[in-house]
Enzyme design. Sequence first.
Site, PDB file in Angstrom:
ATOM      1  N   ARG A 155      86.831 -40.708  33.663  1.00  0.00           N
ATOM      2  CA  ARG A 155      86.233 -41.427  32.549  1.00  0.00           C
ATOM      3  C   ARG A 155      86.631 -42.763  32.327  1.00  0.00           C
ATOM      4  NH1 ARG A 155      90.629 -42.954  31.443  1.00  0.00           N
ATOM      5  NH2 ARG A 155      90.091 -43.610  29.294  1.00  0.00           N
ATOM      6  N   GLY A 156      86.141 -43.619  31.400  1.00  0.00           N
ATOM      7  CA  GLY A 156      86.483 -45.004  31.294  1.00  0.00           C
ATOM      8  C   GLY A 156      85.080 -45.744  32.054  1.00  0.00           C
ATOM      9  N   ALA A 157      84.410 -46.752  31.105  1.00  0.00           N
ATOM     10  CA  ALA A 157      83.121 -47.209  31.649  1.00  0.00           C
ATOM     11  C   ALA A 157      83.269 -47.918  32.985  1.00  0.00           C
ATOM     12  CB  ALA A 157      83.028 -48.107  30.508  1.00  0.00           C
TER      13      ALA A 157
ATOM     14  N   ASP B 188      83.045 -49.661  26.108  1.00  0.00           N
ATOM     15  CA  ASP B 188      81.953 -49.074  26.891  1.00  0.00           C
ATOM     16  C   ASP B 188      80.528 -49.665  26.803  1.00  0.00           C
ATOM     17  OD1 ASP B 188      83.007 -45.940  27.811  1.00  0.00           O
ATOM     18  OD2 ASP B 188      84.239 -46.571  26.157  1.00  0.00           O
TER      19      ASP B 188
ATOM     20  N   ASN C  81      83.166 -48.571  21.491  1.00  0.00           N
ATOM     21  CA  ASN C  81      84.377 -48.125  22.321  1.00  0.00           C
ATOM     22  C   ASN C  81      84.726 -46.616  21.763  1.00  0.00           C
ATOM     23  OD1 ASN C  81      86.609 -48.620  24.060  1.00  0.00           O
ATOM     24  ND2 ASN C  81      87.910 -48.586  22.593  1.00  0.00           N
ATOM     25  N   LYS C  82      86.111 -46.092  22.256  1.00  0.00           N
ATOM     26  CA  LYS C  82      86.295 -44.670  22.027  1.00  0.00           C
ATOM     27  C   LYS C  82      86.212 -44.487  20.451  1.00  0.00           C
ATOM     28  CE  LYS C  82      86.966 -42.361  24.301  1.00  0.00           C
ATOM     29  NZ  LYS C  82      86.151 -41.398  24.798  1.00  0.00           N
TER      30      LYS C  82
ATOM     31  N   GLN D 116      93.435 -39.144  24.982  1.00  0.00           N
ATOM     32  CA  GLN D 116      93.594 -40.285  26.205  1.00  0.00           C
ATOM     33  C   GLN D 116      94.878 -40.859  26.216  1.00  0.00           C
ATOM     34  OE1 GLN D 116      91.085 -39.564  24.688  1.00  0.00           O
ATOM     35  NE2 GLN D 116      89.089 -39.966  25.740  1.00  0.00           N
TER      36      GLN D 116
END
Length: 343
Positions: free
Chosen positions: A49-51, A234, A244-245, A193
Site C-alpha cells: 500500500r502507499g500510492a 494519494d 490522503n488517508k 498504519q
Amino acid sequence: MTTEIVQALIWKDNALSVLDQRQLPSISHYDHYGDAQGVADAITSMRVRGAPAIGIAAAYGVVLSLQKHYEKTNVWRDNVAQDIKLLAQSRPTAVNLFGALDKMKTVIAQDSGNILAAAVECAVALHLEDKAANRTMGEFGADIIANSTGILTHCNTGSLATGGYGTALGVIRSVYARHRINIYANETRPWLQGARLTVWELSQDGIPATLIADSAAAWLMKSGAIDWVVVGADRIASNGDTANKIGTYSLAVLAKQHGVKVMVVAPTSTIDWSLNNGDTIEIECRHPLELLPESYNTPNSLVSAWNPVFDVTPAELIDAIVTERGVVLNPSQQLHGMASLQA
C-alpha cells in the site's frame, strides 16, 4: 542512522517479492509473485500500500504479464491488456497506479525492439526514480521545517509506501538527520498504519517516535508539542486539493485552529492535472467488516459501517506542497503555484 533498511518491493530473478504489510510488525514475510493477477491481489488486499509503491508494483505486474504472454501467441497484446485492466481495478484513488500503467502501455505499444526488455527497464527505472525523488523531497522539506521542534505524521509514508526512503517520512528522516526532533505518529485507524508500520519503520532506522491515538491529535496540538503536520498524498488536484488517508482532513482543520502548519509531500506523479479541484476525486470505500467488530457480522444486525479509506483536504488548509521538482508554499494563494510543477 538515516538510510532506510526496509524494502516493500524487491525485483529479483524475474519475480516480484512483496513484504506483506498486513503482518507487520509481528512478522516480516515476503510473498513472491510470478504473474499480474497475484500482484493485483497484493494491491487489493493491502499487502502493498502507499500510492508510489502501488504504482511501482503495478509496473512490475505488467512485466510479469509480458513474461507470461509476450510473443507466445498471436493475441499476446490482448492478454497483457486484460492483465493491465485487472491491475487498474485494484485500487481507485491513487493516481500513481494509473500513471505507472500508462508508462508501461507506452512501452508495449512500440512496434520494434525487445518489448519485454524495455518493460523491465521501464519498471526498474520507475522504482529507482521514485527513491531518488524521495531523497530530493526529503531535503526540500527539511529546508522548510529544519527549525521545527515537533512533527506529527499520519498513516505510513516511508519506505513501506514508496520505492524507498519515503515522502512525508522522508522529510522527517531528513530533518532528524540535521537535528534531533520529537516525532509523533497517529495510530491511523482502522488499519493502524501508524501503529503497525510507521513507528516500526522508524525504529528499524534507529529513530525514536511517539505513538498517539488519532483522537489525541487536537490535545497534542494545543499542548504546543508540534508545529508541523507532515503527510503524504494519494492524489493531488491541479489546485492543490489533496486526497490522503482518512483523517488527514480533520488533522488539517485542527491544525488551522491551533496555529500548526501542514505540509503535503508527494512526487509530481501524484498530481492529477486533469482535475481542477478535489471534488471529483474518487474516494475508495472498503468493506464494513474491516471496521465492524465481529459480533455485528450477523444477518440481522442493526449496526453497519461506513469505511472510506481517504478524504480530501482543501488547498487553503495546506501550507506547503513538496515535490521533487520544487515546493509550492500556500498553494491556494499562488495563482500559478501548482502549474510551476508541470513538466
